[in-house]
Design an enzyme around this catalytic site. Sequence first.
Site, PDB file in Angstrom:
ATOM      1  N   GLN A   4       0.896  -1.144  -0.083  1.00  0.00           N
ATOM      2  CA  GLN A   4       0.048  -0.049   0.076  1.00  0.00           C
ATOM      3  C   GLN A   4       0.850   1.268   0.012  1.00  0.00           C
ATOM      4  OE1 GLN A   4      -3.664  -0.311   2.632  1.00  0.00           O
ATOM      5  NE2 GLN A   4      -2.328  -1.631   3.683  1.00  0.00           N
ATOM      6  N   VAL A  29       3.337   4.009  -1.347  1.00  0.00           N
ATOM      7  CA  VAL A  29       3.367   4.706  -2.568  1.00  0.00           C
ATOM      8  C   VAL A  29       4.769   5.342  -2.758  1.00  0.00           C
ATOM      9  CG1 VAL A  29       0.875   5.221  -2.670  1.00  0.00           C
ATOM     10  CG2 VAL A  29       2.448   6.862  -1.656  1.00  0.00           C
ATOM     11  N   HIS A  57      -1.859   1.047  -4.327  1.00  0.00           N
ATOM     12  CA  HIS A  57      -2.138   2.346  -4.081  1.00  0.00           C
ATOM     13  C   HIS A  57      -1.462   3.493  -4.936  1.00  0.00           C
ATOM     14  CE1 HIS A  57      -4.099   1.565   0.212  1.00  0.00           C
ATOM     15  NE2 HIS A  57      -4.785   1.146  -0.854  1.00  0.00           N
ATOM     16  N   CYS A  96      -7.475  14.094 -19.163  1.00  0.00           N
ATOM     17  CA  CYS A  96      -7.099  13.310 -20.481  1.00  0.00           C
ATOM     18  C   CYS A  96      -6.618  11.906 -19.591  1.00  0.00           C
ATOM     19  CB  CYS A  96      -6.162  13.727 -21.315  1.00  0.00           C
ATOM     20  SG  CYS A  96      -4.442  13.814 -20.778  1.00  0.00           S
TER      21      CYS A  96
HETATM   22  N1  LIG Z   1      -2.692   6.261  -1.018  1.00  0.00           N
HETATM   23  C1  LIG Z   1      -1.905   6.061  -0.408  1.00  0.00           C
HETATM   24  O1  LIG Z   1      -0.970   6.985  -0.183  1.00  0.00           O
HETATM   25  C2  LIG Z   1      -2.098   5.238   0.884  1.00  0.00           C
HETATM   26  C3  LIG Z   1      -3.029   4.814   1.554  1.00  0.00           C
HETATM   27  C4  LIG Z   1      -3.299   3.840   2.508  1.00  0.00           C
HETATM   28  C5  LIG Z   1      -2.083   3.367   3.056  1.00  0.00           C
HETATM   29  N2  LIG Z   1      -1.217   4.047   2.692  1.00  0.00           N
HETATM   30  C6  LIG Z   1       0.311   3.447   3.038  1.00  0.00           C
HETATM   31  O2  LIG Z   1       0.282   2.196   3.670  1.00  0.00           O
HETATM   32  C7  LIG Z   1       0.755   1.863   4.960  1.00  0.00           C
HETATM   33  C8  LIG Z   1      -0.207   0.983   5.459  1.00  0.00           C
HETATM   34  O3  LIG Z   1      -1.855   1.160   5.402  1.00  0.00           O
HETATM   35  P1  LIG Z   1      -2.752   1.315   6.573  1.00  0.00           P
HETATM   36  O4  LIG Z   1      -3.869   1.781   6.197  1.00  0.00           O
HETATM   37  O5  LIG Z   1      -2.606  -0.198   7.212  1.00  0.00           O
HETATM   38  O6  LIG Z   1      -1.906   2.448   7.611  1.00  0.00           O
HETATM   39  P2  LIG Z   1      -1.919   2.768   9.089  1.00  0.00           P
HETATM   40  O7  LIG Z   1      -1.316   3.943   9.245  1.00  0.00           O
HETATM   41  O8  LIG Z   1      -3.303   2.750   9.488  1.00  0.00           O
HETATM   42  O9  LIG Z   1      -1.132   1.345   9.853  1.00  0.00           O
HETATM   43  C9  LIG Z   1      -0.005   1.444   9.813  1.00  0.00           C
HETATM   44  C10 LIG Z   1       0.528   0.132  10.987  1.00  0.00           C
HETATM   45  O10 LIG Z   1       2.006   0.007  10.683  1.00  0.00           O
HETATM   46  C11 LIG Z   1       2.325  -0.553  12.092  1.00  0.00           C
HETATM   47  N3  LIG Z   1       3.655  -0.163  12.292  1.00  0.00           N
HETATM   48  C12 LIG Z   1       4.195   1.056  12.689  1.00  0.00           C
HETATM   49  N4  LIG Z   1       5.577   1.271  12.657  1.00  0.00           N
HETATM   50  C13 LIG Z   1       5.977  -0.057  12.006  1.00  0.00           C
HETATM   51  C14 LIG Z   1       7.115  -0.917  12.114  1.00  0.00           C
HETATM   52  N5  LIG Z   1       8.395  -0.172  12.538  1.00  0.00           N
HETATM   53  N6  LIG Z   1       7.322  -2.075  11.406  1.00  0.00           N
HETATM   54  C15 LIG Z   1       6.087  -2.928  11.402  1.00  0.00           C
HETATM   55  N7  LIG Z   1       4.728  -2.279  11.728  1.00  0.00           N
HETATM   56  C16 LIG Z   1       4.627  -0.891  12.068  1.00  0.00           C
HETATM   57  C17 LIG Z   1       1.462   0.110  12.732  1.00  0.00           C
HETATM   58  O11 LIG Z   1       1.256  -0.451  14.185  1.00  0.00           O
HETATM   59  C18 LIG Z   1       0.147   0.126  12.319  1.00  0.00           C
HETATM   60  O12 LIG Z   1      -0.754  -1.103  12.620  1.00  0.00           O
HETATM   61  C19 LIG Z   1       0.751   3.350   5.418  1.00  0.00           C
HETATM   62  O13 LIG Z   1       1.280   3.673   6.438  1.00  0.00           O
HETATM   63  C20 LIG Z   1       0.820   4.184   4.481  1.00  0.00           C
HETATM   64  O14 LIG Z   1       2.067   4.639   4.261  1.00  0.00           O
HETATM   65  C21 LIG Z   1      -0.854   4.866   1.580  1.00  0.00           C
HETATM   66 ZN   LIG Z   2      -4.341  16.021 -19.964  1.00  0.00          ZN
END
Ligand SMILES: NC(=O)c1ccc[n+]([C@@H]2O[C@H](COP(=O)([O-])OP(=O)(O)OC[C@H]3O[C@@H](n4cnc5c(N)ncnc54)[C@H](O)[C@@H]3O)[C@@H](O)[C@H]2O)c1
Ligand SMILES: [Zn+2]
Length: 223
Positions: free
Chosen positions: A76, A78, A94, A105
Amino acid sequence: MSAESGIPTFRGASGLWKQFRAEELATPQAFASRPNLVWEWYNWRRELIGEAKPHAGHEALLLMEKCIPHFTLVTQNVDGLDKQAGIQNVVKLHGDIWQTVCTRCGERRENREVPISALPPHCQCHPDALLRPGVVWFGEALPAAEWDRAVEAVENAELLLVVGTSAVVYPASSLITIGIRNGAHTVEINPQSTPLSHEMDLCLAGSAAELLPAIASALESDA
Ligand SMILES: NC(=O)c1ccc[n+]([C@@H]2O[C@H](COP(=O)([O-])OP(=O)(O)OC[C@H]3O[C@@H](n4cnc5c(N)ncnc54)[C@H](O)[C@@H]3O)[C@@H](O)[C@H]2O)c1
Ligand SMILES: [Zn+2]
């Protein structure tokens, strides 16, 4: 997965930017009403990510990819730190923060400018055509081809390592349930428990950079 490279998770306290939570900014509604604000946040994130380096956990996944047949990383994140570490088979659920998509476009392009200075950025196709970050926002569908690849990988997985997700965002979290249903051995790596912890075969309470290298070296000596 990227927390230990200095990139805040979405729901952790350090995920706050100014007074906003990620869930308030990573939405099509936020972009429609305040595109500059959303782009300022992405500029901030791109700056952070641009300086970040893969950590020992990314290196461990690379090692696993080399010694495990059919290794697939479904992410997830990016930020692209996985590819930067050299991991090849990555399914990006994501999207990619280093891409822009034209809202008119639909053209997707790589864009590495940090920060993007003229906000909001525009596409050349039309004077009114705004560019948006090439990521999936809350409330948007996941890219179908990536989703299908992820489901196929999980359906066929013997081992599913679930690293650093709070497992609350559907549909990404349903990949975990698909793995469980299909009989994969499931291991959660997370310093905190999640709503799916009790369904895992094994929960390792710790961080990605600490635990993944230990698992990779065990797998390597076994291979
Ligand atoms: N479109 C986007 O940009 C988008 C959308 C959703 C998620 N994400 C990314 O994906 C990640 C996961 O998504 P989510 O919705 O579960 O996020 P979230 O922020 O809800 O959860 C993050 C999880 O990571 C755990 N964590 C924190 N530090 C850690 C470490 N050092 N090692 C292992 N685990 C650790 C936390 O305990 C938590 O359970 C997010 O942190 C985010 O970076 C990006
Ligand atoms: Zn365009």
